[in-house]
Design a protein around this motif. Structure first.
Motif, PDB file in Angstrom:
ATOM      1  N   PRO A 253      13.919   9.025  -2.460  1.00 50.64           N
ATOM      2  CA  PRO A 253      14.998   8.858  -3.446  1.00 50.64           C
ATOM      3  C   PRO A 253      14.683   7.862  -4.559  1.00 50.64           C
ATOM      4  O   PRO A 253      15.258   7.957  -5.644  1.00 50.64           O
ATOM      5  CB  PRO A 253      16.172   8.368  -2.588  1.00 50.64           C
ATOM      6  N   ASP A 254      13.782   6.908  -4.315  1.00 47.92           N
ATOM      7  CA  ASP A 254      13.441   5.949  -5.373  1.00 47.92           C
ATOM      8  C   ASP A 254      12.360   6.472  -6.314  1.00 47.92           C
ATOM      9  O   ASP A 254      11.947   5.768  -7.238  1.00 47.92           O
ATOM     10  CB  ASP A 254      12.999   4.607  -4.768  1.00 47.92           C
ATOM     11  N   GLY A 255      11.871   7.707  -6.067  1.00 48.84           N
ATOM     12  CA  GLY A 255      10.879   8.304  -6.951  1.00 48.84           C
ATOM     13  C   GLY A 255       9.446   8.156  -6.500  1.00 48.84           C
ATOM     14  O   GLY A 255       8.536   8.749  -7.082  1.00 48.84           O
ATOM     15  N   THR A 256       9.202   7.381  -5.438  1.00 49.54           N
ATOM     16  CA  THR A 256       7.837   7.166  -4.973  1.00 49.54           C
ATOM     17  C   THR A 256       7.429   8.236  -3.962  1.00 49.54           C
ATOM     18  O   THR A 256       8.280   8.875  -3.336  1.00 49.54           O
ATOM     19  CB  THR A 256       7.679   5.783  -4.323  1.00 49.54           C
ATOM     20  N   LEU A 257       6.137   8.413  -3.822  1.00 42.86           N
ATOM     21  CA  LEU A 257       5.603   9.340  -2.828  1.00 42.86           C
ATOM     22  C   LEU A 257       5.377   8.585  -1.533  1.00 42.86           C
ATOM     23  O   LEU A 257       4.486   7.736  -1.438  1.00 42.86           O
ATOM     24  CB  LEU A 257       4.293   9.962  -3.327  1.00 42.86           C
ATOM     25  N   TYR A 258       6.233   8.860  -0.560  1.00 44.70           N
ATOM     26  CA  TYR A 258       6.139   8.239   0.768  1.00 44.70           C
ATOM     27  C   TYR A 258       6.282   6.718   0.739  1.00 44.70           C
ATOM     28  O   TYR A 258       5.860   6.036   1.669  1.00 44.70           O
ATOM     29  CB  TYR A 258       4.817   8.604   1.438  1.00 44.70           C
ATOM     30  N   SER A 259       6.821   6.162  -0.334  1.00 42.12           N
ATOM     31  CA  SER A 259       7.021   4.705  -0.443  1.00 42.12           C
ATOM     32  C   SER A 259       5.718   3.927  -0.473  1.00 42.12           C
ATOM     33  O   SER A 259       5.722   2.722  -0.215  1.00 42.12           O
ATOM     34  CB  SER A 259       7.893   4.168   0.713  1.00 42.12           C
ATOM     35  N   TYR A 260       4.606   4.567  -0.810  1.00 38.51           N
ATOM     36  CA  TYR A 260       3.326   3.880  -0.921  1.00 38.51           C
ATOM     37  C   TYR A 260       2.947   3.729  -2.387  1.00 38.51           C
ATOM     38  O   TYR A 260       3.071   4.669  -3.176  1.00 38.51           O
ATOM     39  CB  TYR A 260       2.209   4.661  -0.232  1.00 38.51           C
ATOM     40  N   PHE A 261       2.439   2.565  -2.763  1.00 44.24           N
ATOM     41  CA  PHE A 261       2.001   2.352  -4.138  1.00 44.24           C
ATOM     42  C   PHE A 261       0.840   3.276  -4.482  1.00 44.24           C
ATOM     43  O   PHE A 261       0.852   3.939  -5.527  1.00 44.24           O
ATOM     44  CB  PHE A 261       1.590   0.883  -4.336  1.00 44.24           C
ATOM     45  N   SER A 262      -0.165   3.325  -3.616  1.00 40.69           N
ATOM     46  CA  SER A 262      -1.384   4.080  -3.939  1.00 40.69           C
ATOM     47  C   SER A 262      -1.113   5.564  -4.119  1.00 40.69           C
ATOM     48  O   SER A 262      -1.577   6.184  -5.086  1.00 40.69           O
ATOM     49  CB  SER A 262      -2.442   3.875  -2.857  1.00 40.69           C
ATOM     50  N   SER A 263      -0.361   6.168  -3.204  1.00 50.88           N
ATOM     51  CA  SER A 263      -0.106   7.606  -3.299  1.00 50.88           C
ATOM     52  C   SER A 263       0.765   7.930  -4.515  1.00 50.88           C
ATOM     53  O   SER A 263       0.585   8.966  -5.164  1.00 50.88           O
ATOM     54  CB  SER A 263       0.557   8.120  -2.019  1.00 50.88           C
ATOM     55  N   THR A 264       1.697   7.027  -4.846  1.00 56.11           N
ATOM     56  CA  THR A 264       2.541   7.244  -6.022  1.00 56.11           C
ATOM     57  C   THR A 264       1.722   7.120  -7.301  1.00 56.11           C
ATOM     58  O   THR A 264       1.860   7.937  -8.225  1.00 56.11           O
ATOM     59  CB  THR A 264       3.703   6.239  -6.031  1.00 56.11           C
ATOM     60  N   PHE A 265       0.879   6.120  -7.369  1.00 50.47           N
ATOM     61  CA  PHE A 265      -0.039   5.937  -8.503  1.00 50.47           C
ATOM     62  C   PHE A 265      -0.878   7.198  -8.706  1.00 50.47           C
ATOM     63  O   PHE A 265      -0.972   7.742  -9.815  1.00 50.47           O
ATOM     64  CB  PHE A 265      -0.930   4.729  -8.212  1.00 50.47           C
ATOM     65  N   LEU A 266      -1.475   7.681  -7.623  1.00 46.79           N
ATOM     66  CA  LEU A 266      -2.324   8.866  -7.709  1.00 46.79           C
ATOM     67  C   LEU A 266      -1.516  10.117  -8.049  1.00 46.79           C
ATOM     68  O   LEU A 266      -1.983  10.983  -8.800  1.00 46.79           O
ATOM     69  CB  LEU A 266      -3.073   9.058  -6.394  1.00 46.79           C
ATOM     70  N   MET A 267      -0.312  10.234  -7.521  1.00 44.45           N
ATOM     71  CA  MET A 267       0.538  11.385  -7.829  1.00 44.45           C
ATOM     72  C   MET A 267       0.836  11.457  -9.321  1.00 44.45           C
ATOM     73  O   MET A 267       0.824  12.544  -9.922  1.00 44.45           O
ATOM     74  CB  MET A 267       1.850  11.305  -7.052  1.00 44.45           C
ATOM     75  N   ILE A 268       1.118  10.311  -9.937  1.00 46.00           N
ATOM     76  CA  ILE A 268       1.417  10.291 -11.370  1.00 46.00           C
ATOM     77  C   ILE A 268       0.249  10.857 -12.158  1.00 46.00           C
ATOM     78  O   ILE A 268       0.427  11.700 -13.056  1.00 46.00           O
ATOM     79  CB  ILE A 268       1.749   8.856 -11.821  1.00 46.00           C
ATOM     80  N   PHE A 269      -0.971  10.445 -11.816  1.00 48.11           N
ATOM     81  CA  PHE A 269      -2.141  10.951 -12.527  1.00 48.11           C
ATOM     82  C   PHE A 269      -2.389  12.427 -12.216  1.00 48.11           C
ATOM     83  O   PHE A 269      -2.822  13.190 -13.095  1.00 48.11           O
ATOM     84  CB  PHE A 269      -3.365  10.106 -12.205  1.00 48.11           C
TER      85      PHE A 269
END
Length: 632
Positions: A253-269
């Motif tokens: 719900p907060d927009g992150t992938l699994y609440s992990y910084f690394s996976s969210t960073f990579l998902m954006i790219f």
């Protein structure tokens, strides 16, 4: 002994009052989950790449990164890491340049550059840093990547398939598969030039030393794809689509992938590589989700890798109750009602290998709805156990949590973190740096021990119950020759030994059992002269116990808690350890911020700010309860 009792009670009261005063209005505790400077650096790189000019945040992150630089120019992951960590130093150097607030000609930047070249240059950084450098245009993509994106289409029946990777591995590898497939790279007008950080001038593929392989795994996957589904452009497009949907379907719900910084960073790219504009709502929400991870440490902002809100809250609630704070206390009431709201009711990836259980676990972070883990589930159940006796709503939560926990035992008898039976040994041989930590989720002594401790102290399961018997057998079979156990999620052998010993004792294993006696000899052997214990982060790199050379409050608490569980009277070594805790209660030096959690050997260490309160409090409480008859 009366003075000892007085001192112990004073320290318990001090910690209890501090914890009560630091509770958040929603009932949680939000102590930082501190992981060095890499996430701070990546946040700067992300904001500059997306051309989001949040200058206040960028400037503050620059200041925090610089505050951690060593006099020799390097950055470290932990205090005793020798000359420094090359990967962290490159990440910091890159972020400082990309911020625009530092130049190559600055003195501290010149010193950092010299250190990078001395340590082997940019080509020797960790593989995952190379991915970041590649997608931001600073490093060549390899011509060959050992895992084709089509692996996501292979059925569960295939000997190696996408679901054989751990959930952490899937979360991070899925966007990488998309990015590596099209060798995506993006630069902006602000992008610095890091070409002067290379030491060698070799072929592009030679920079990816961890990917040098005769390609047997790649060939095996390709053959499987041909056998099951054939190979065509349509199949390739379908794999890319499935990979994208895997990410999008697991956004929290907060927009992150699994609440992990690394996976969210990579998902954006990965989304950028698929044509999403930089201002797409999914990307903007993901960035905002990462910003919500920010906390303040010593006056600086720190981008946490994730939040530890549920973990902190369950640990603190339980520790307070162990000291005698009644469950009717408003602090406990608020904490446990917060935990009740964080119990999962959605199926996650865990259900692929465990399809017959209903949801009921708890996750680690504040905004975590589909990725429960065994550790947080036992911790949360400990916290609410008194409520489950008297309130139907909590009893339902208890039953769901306990049933989920029982269903998660691996076939080998141990417990893993997130999933069941996700530990194919062949995955450790994939040429991915850190594959053992990233791609697998094996049974672990710390998880198995703490789960047994929960069963023994908080349930009515008989010690002859098959779940308990199999867990004990796993621990006995996985004890190190020196008497210790390796703890996967902490530092490291002291951590694993504490969990294994307290777990076995709790389910009725006698202190005279050979495994317990071996553990006692090892713990007493490694006790320091000051009465405490301390272990280096190097232990998980060298896969053997490495003493820190000094004692830490947290390692001492773990070792003591294990000994307290074993002995019927306070032996001199226990007394010396208690005295160390009392002397060191408000100590402020590098040992108080030394990492005692680990994510990946040599690459990812965690300083849990709650641990300096929780574990001394538990140890002192257990000492006080067990040895009260020895007080004068």
């Amino acid at each position: 002994m009366a003075s000892v009792r007085f001192s112990i009670q004073n320290e318990i009261n001090r910690i209890v009052n501090k914890l009560k005063n630091e509770q958040s209005p929603d009932g949680s505790w939000r102590y930082p989950f501190e992981t060095g400077i890499s996430t701070d650096a990546y946040m700067i790189i992300l904001l500059r790449t997306l051309e989001i000019n949040d200058e206040d945040l960028i400037k503050a992150l620059v200041e925090r990164i610089e505050s951690k630089q060593q006099s020799n120019g390097a950055w470290k992951l932990f205090y005793d890491e020798g000359e420094g960590n090359l990967t962290a130093t490159v990440e910091a150097y890159y972020a400082l340049l990309y911020s625009g607030y530092r130049k190559k000609s600055d003195k501290n930047m010149q010193v950092a550059k010299r250190k990078i070249l001395e340590m082997g240059g940019i080509e020797r950084v960790h593989m995952f840093a190379k991915f970041m450098l590649s997608l931001t245009g600073q490093y060549p993509w390899p011509k060959f990547f050992p895992i084709p994106v089509e692996i996501i289409l292979l059925p569960l029946s295939f000997p190696i398939n996408f679901w054989d990777f751990s959930v952490y591995g899937r979360a991070n590898l899925t966007p990488i598969l998309i990015l590596a497939d099209n060798k995506y790279r993006t630069k902006t007008r602000r992008s610095p030039d890091l070409s002067d950080l290379f030491v060698s001038r070799c072929k592009d593929d030679d920079y990816w030393r961890w990917l040098q392989t005769d390609r047997p795994f790649f060939s095996y996957i390709k053959q499987g794809l041909k056998s099951f589904i054939g190979l065509s452009q349509y199949i390739h497009s379908a794999a890319i689509h499935h990979a994208k949907q895997y990410m999008l379907n697991r956004i929290e719900p907060d927009g992150t992938l699994y609440s992990y910084f690394s996976s969210t960073f990579l998902m954006i790219f990965a989304l950028l590589s698929l044509g999403y504009p930089k201002n797409h709502p999914i990307i903007i929400k993901a960035v905002d989700g990462l910003k919500s991870f920010a906390c303040r440490i010593n006056g600086y902002p720190h981008m946490q890798y994730t939040t530890a809100t549920v973990w902190n809250t369950s640990l603190v609630s339980y520790a307070l109750q162990e000291t005698g704070v009644p469950s009717t206390d408003p602090v406990i009431e608020k904490a446990n009602r917060f935990l009740l709201l964080r119990q999962h009711d959605r199926y996650g990836d865990w259900a692929v290998r465990n399809p017959y259980s209903l949801p009921g676990g708890w996750g680690f972070s504040n905004m975590n709805t589909i990725n429960p883990d065994v550790d947080d589930t036992t911790a949360s159940l400990r916290a609410i156990h008194k409520f489950a006796i008297k309130e139907p709503l909590f009893r339902q939560a208890w039953d769901r949590g306990l049933n989920w926990l029982l269903s998660m035992q691996n076939d080998d008898g141990g417990y893993a973190a997130f999933e069941k039976n996700v530990n194919k040994r062949i995955l450790r041989h994939i040429p991915i740096q850190g594959a053992e930590f990233i791609l697998t989720d094996p049974s672990a002594a710390d998880l198995t021990g703490r789960t047994l401790e929960f069963f023994g102290k908080f349930t009515n399961l008989s010690k002859h119950h098959p779940t308990i018997q199999r867990g004990v057998k796993w621990l006995v079979n996985h004890q190190e020759k020196n008497g210790s156990w390796y703890g996967r999620w902490g530092i490291c052998y002291i951590y694993g030994t504490w969990a294994a010993v307290t777990g076995m004792i709790s389910v009725g294993v006698t202190p005279k059992h050979p495994a317990i006696q071996k553990a006692v000899k090892w713990l007493l052997k490694i006790q320091n002269n000051d009465g405490g214990w301390g272990e280096s982060c190097k232990s998980d790199i060298e896969k053997t116990y490495v003493p820190l050379g000094v004692s830490t409050l947290i390692h001492t608490s773990w070792a003591l808690d294990a000994l307290i569980a074993i002995f019927d009277e306070p032996i001199p070594e226990i007394q010396a350890g208690i005295q160390f805790i009392l002397r060191s209660a408000e100590r402020k030096d590098w040992t108080t911020s030394y990492p005692t959690g680990q994510g990946m050997a040599g690459g990812f260490y965690i300083h849990y700010h709650s641990y300096q309160y929780v574990f001394p409090l538990l140890t002192l409480s257990h000492y006080q309860k067990k040895f009260e008859n020895f007080y004068v």
